[in-house]
Design a protein around this motif. Sequence first.
Motif, PDB file in Angstrom:
ATOM      1  N   ASN A 143       0.816  -0.881   0.002  1.00  0.00           N
ATOM      2  CA  ASN A 143      -0.083   0.252  -0.175  1.00  0.00           C
ATOM      3  C   ASN A 143       0.480   1.471   0.181  1.00  0.00           C
ATOM      4  OD1 ASN A 143      -3.027  -0.108   0.264  1.00  0.00           O
ATOM      5  ND2 ASN A 143      -2.004  -2.390   1.446  1.00  0.00           N
ATOM      6  N   GLY A 144       2.171   0.923  -0.595  1.00  0.00           N
ATOM      7  CA  GLY A 144       3.290   2.430  -0.164  1.00  0.00           C
ATOM      8  C   GLY A 144       3.724   2.803   0.508  1.00  0.00           C
ATOM      9  N   GLY A 145       3.524   1.714   1.511  1.00  0.00           N
ATOM     10  CA  GLY A 145       4.730   2.196   3.098  1.00  0.00           C
ATOM     11  C   GLY A 145       5.769   2.400   2.569  1.00  0.00           C
ATOM     12  N   VAL A 146       6.642   4.095   3.494  1.00  0.00           N
ATOM     13  CA  VAL A 146       8.091   3.734   3.665  1.00  0.00           C
ATOM     14  C   VAL A 146       8.498   3.844   5.207  1.00  0.00           C
ATOM     15  CG1 VAL A 146       9.410   6.176   3.146  1.00  0.00           C
ATOM     16  CG2 VAL A 146       7.935   5.632   1.442  1.00  0.00           C
ATOM     17  N   GLN A 147       9.522   2.770   5.257  1.00  0.00           N
ATOM     18  CA  GLN A 147       9.542   2.875   6.843  1.00  0.00           C
ATOM     19  C   GLN A 147      10.314   3.662   7.319  1.00  0.00           C
ATOM     20  OE1 GLN A 147      11.065  -0.971   6.990  1.00  0.00           O
ATOM     21  NE2 GLN A 147      11.522  -1.255   9.318  1.00  0.00           N
ATOM     22  N   ASP A 148       9.803   4.345   8.351  1.00  0.00           N
ATOM     23  CA  ASP A 148      10.762   5.033   9.674  1.00  0.00           C
ATOM     24  C   ASP A 148      11.548   4.904  10.252  1.00  0.00           C
ATOM     25  OD1 ASP A 148      11.147   7.600  10.378  1.00  0.00           O
ATOM     26  OD2 ASP A 148       8.928   7.972  11.053  1.00  0.00           O
ATOM     27  N   ILE A 149      11.657   5.094  11.607  1.00  0.00           N
ATOM     28  CA  ILE A 149      12.500   4.057  12.412  1.00  0.00           C
ATOM     29  C   ILE A 149      11.558   3.630  13.134  1.00  0.00           C
ATOM     30  CG2 ILE A 149      13.390   5.270  14.414  1.00  0.00           C
ATOM     31  CD1 ILE A 149      14.614   7.741  12.833  1.00  0.00           C
ATOM     32  N   SER A 150      12.784   2.662  13.839  1.00  0.00           N
ATOM     33  CA  SER A 150      11.250   1.611  14.508  1.00  0.00           C
ATOM     34  C   SER A 150      11.631   1.433  15.795  1.00  0.00           C
ATOM     35  CB  SER A 150      12.646   0.272  14.152  1.00  0.00           C
ATOM     36  OG  SER A 150      11.976  -0.526  13.224  1.00  0.00           O
ATOM     37  N   TYR A 151      10.440   0.962  16.869  1.00  0.00           N
ATOM     38  CA  TYR A 151      10.261   2.079  18.081  1.00  0.00           C
ATOM     39  C   TYR A 151      10.425   0.185  18.547  1.00  0.00           C
ATOM     40  CZ  TYR A 151       8.438   3.359  22.472  1.00  0.00           C
ATOM     41  OH  TYR A 151       8.106   3.071  23.806  1.00  0.00           O
ATOM     42  N   ASN A 152      11.439   0.664  19.886  1.00  0.00           N
ATOM     43  CA  ASN A 152      12.294  -0.729  20.963  1.00  0.00           C
ATOM     44  C   ASN A 152      11.013  -0.059  22.078  1.00  0.00           C
ATOM     45  OD1 ASN A 152      14.139  -1.511  18.992  1.00  0.00           O
ATOM     46  ND2 ASN A 152      15.265   0.494  19.797  1.00  0.00           N
ATOM     47  N   ARG A 153      10.018  -1.506  22.720  1.00  0.00           N
ATOM     48  CA  ARG A 153       9.488  -1.102  23.162  1.00  0.00           C
ATOM     49  C   ARG A 153       9.674  -2.113  24.815  1.00  0.00           C
ATOM     50  NH1 ARG A 153       5.709  -4.528  18.975  1.00  0.00           N
ATOM     51  NH2 ARG A 153       5.969  -6.032  20.872  1.00  0.00           N
ATOM     52  N   GLU A 154       9.457  -1.457  25.675  1.00  0.00           N
ATOM     53  CA  GLU A 154       9.341  -1.915  26.902  1.00  0.00           C
ATOM     54  C   GLU A 154      10.002  -3.746  26.933  1.00  0.00           C
ATOM     55  OE1 GLU A 154       7.436  -0.021  29.978  1.00  0.00           O
ATOM     56  OE2 GLU A 154       7.818   1.471  29.415  1.00  0.00           O
ATOM     57  N   ASP A 155       9.250  -4.480  26.315  1.00  0.00           N
ATOM     58  CA  ASP A 155       9.069  -5.921  26.338  1.00  0.00           C
ATOM     59  C   ASP A 155      10.031  -6.418  25.586  1.00  0.00           C
ATOM     60  OD1 ASP A 155       7.787  -5.731  23.918  1.00  0.00           O
ATOM     61  OD2 ASP A 155       6.217  -6.477  24.720  1.00  0.00           O
ATOM     62  N   GLY A 156      11.337  -5.433  25.065  1.00  0.00           N
ATOM     63  CA  GLY A 156      11.663  -5.802  23.828  1.00  0.00           C
ATOM     64  C   GLY A 156      11.834  -5.720  22.527  1.00  0.00           C
ATOM     65  N   ASN A 157      10.660  -6.149  22.331  1.00  0.00           N
ATOM     66  CA  ASN A 157      10.291  -6.118  21.394  1.00  0.00           C
ATOM     67  C   ASN A 157      10.072  -5.129  20.286  1.00  0.00           C
ATOM     68  OD1 ASN A 157       9.677  -9.102  20.988  1.00  0.00           O
ATOM     69  ND2 ASN A 157       7.802  -8.611  22.016  1.00  0.00           N
ATOM     70  N   ILE A 158      10.250  -4.927  18.868  1.00  0.00           N
ATOM     71  CA  ILE A 158      10.487  -3.526  18.398  1.00  0.00           C
ATOM     72  C   ILE A 158       9.388  -4.094  17.340  1.00  0.00           C
ATOM     73  CG2 ILE A 158      11.544  -2.907  16.553  1.00  0.00           C
ATOM     74  CD1 ILE A 158      14.310  -4.479  17.278  1.00  0.00           C
ATOM     75  N   THR A 159       8.719  -2.852  16.736  1.00  0.00           N
ATOM     76  CA  THR A 159       7.791  -1.775  16.212  1.00  0.00           C
ATOM     77  C   THR A 159       8.300  -1.387  15.082  1.00  0.00           C
ATOM     78  OG1 THR A 159       5.951  -1.606  18.420  1.00  0.00           O
ATOM     79  CG2 THR A 159       5.669  -0.781  16.293  1.00  0.00           C
ATOM     80  N   ASN A 160       7.973  -2.148  13.888  1.00  0.00           N
ATOM     81  CA  ASN A 160       8.778  -1.316  12.659  1.00  0.00           C
ATOM     82  C   ASN A 160       7.173  -0.711  12.517  1.00  0.00           C
ATOM     83  OD1 ASN A 160      11.080  -2.638  12.575  1.00  0.00           O
ATOM     84  ND2 ASN A 160       9.837  -4.481  10.823  1.00  0.00           N
TER      85      ASN A 160
END
Length: 168
Positions: A143-160
């Motif tokens: 759908n045309g997404g352009v990746q930005d800076i990912s977010y490191n969550r407190e639980d250790g997982n990463i949100t793109n």
Amino acid sequence: MSEFRRLTIADKDLFNEYFNAWGKEKDSIVPTVTNMNQYLSFEQFIQILGERETSYEVLNTTLFYIEGNKIIGSSNIRHYLNDFLINTGGHIGCGVRPDKRGQGYATVILAQSLKFLSSLGVERALITCDEENIASRQVILNNGGVQDISYNREDGNITNRFWIDIND
């Protein structure tokens, strides 16, 4: 024939079939607002979805993609973002029933959700997914997404995090 719309009280049987199609995944249904187990009744579910559009911390609309006589998936569309959503939630959370995954429906549902968001005057949408969710990543890119800076969550997982410019 397909449609992307809000549910009404008359859609109780249609929704029950959809919810049951999630099987063992019911507790992790996406978007979470569609988890029927958190409501006392279908009527309360419909009422709360309506209230979330007019009087909620972050106004949001939940729409369902219906094809033929089945709900294929749904989308929760946040009208604007707060600090939490900027990092991990984004404007749109959508899901497809397990027996219809891998058939292109999520790409269609996200595209329809972006059209709805555009109708609210939003010109740029933030869409997120867990780093390990390759299927969601592909839907966003489709759908045309352009990746930005990912977010490191407190639980250790990463949100793109991805941005999509919405064109009318």
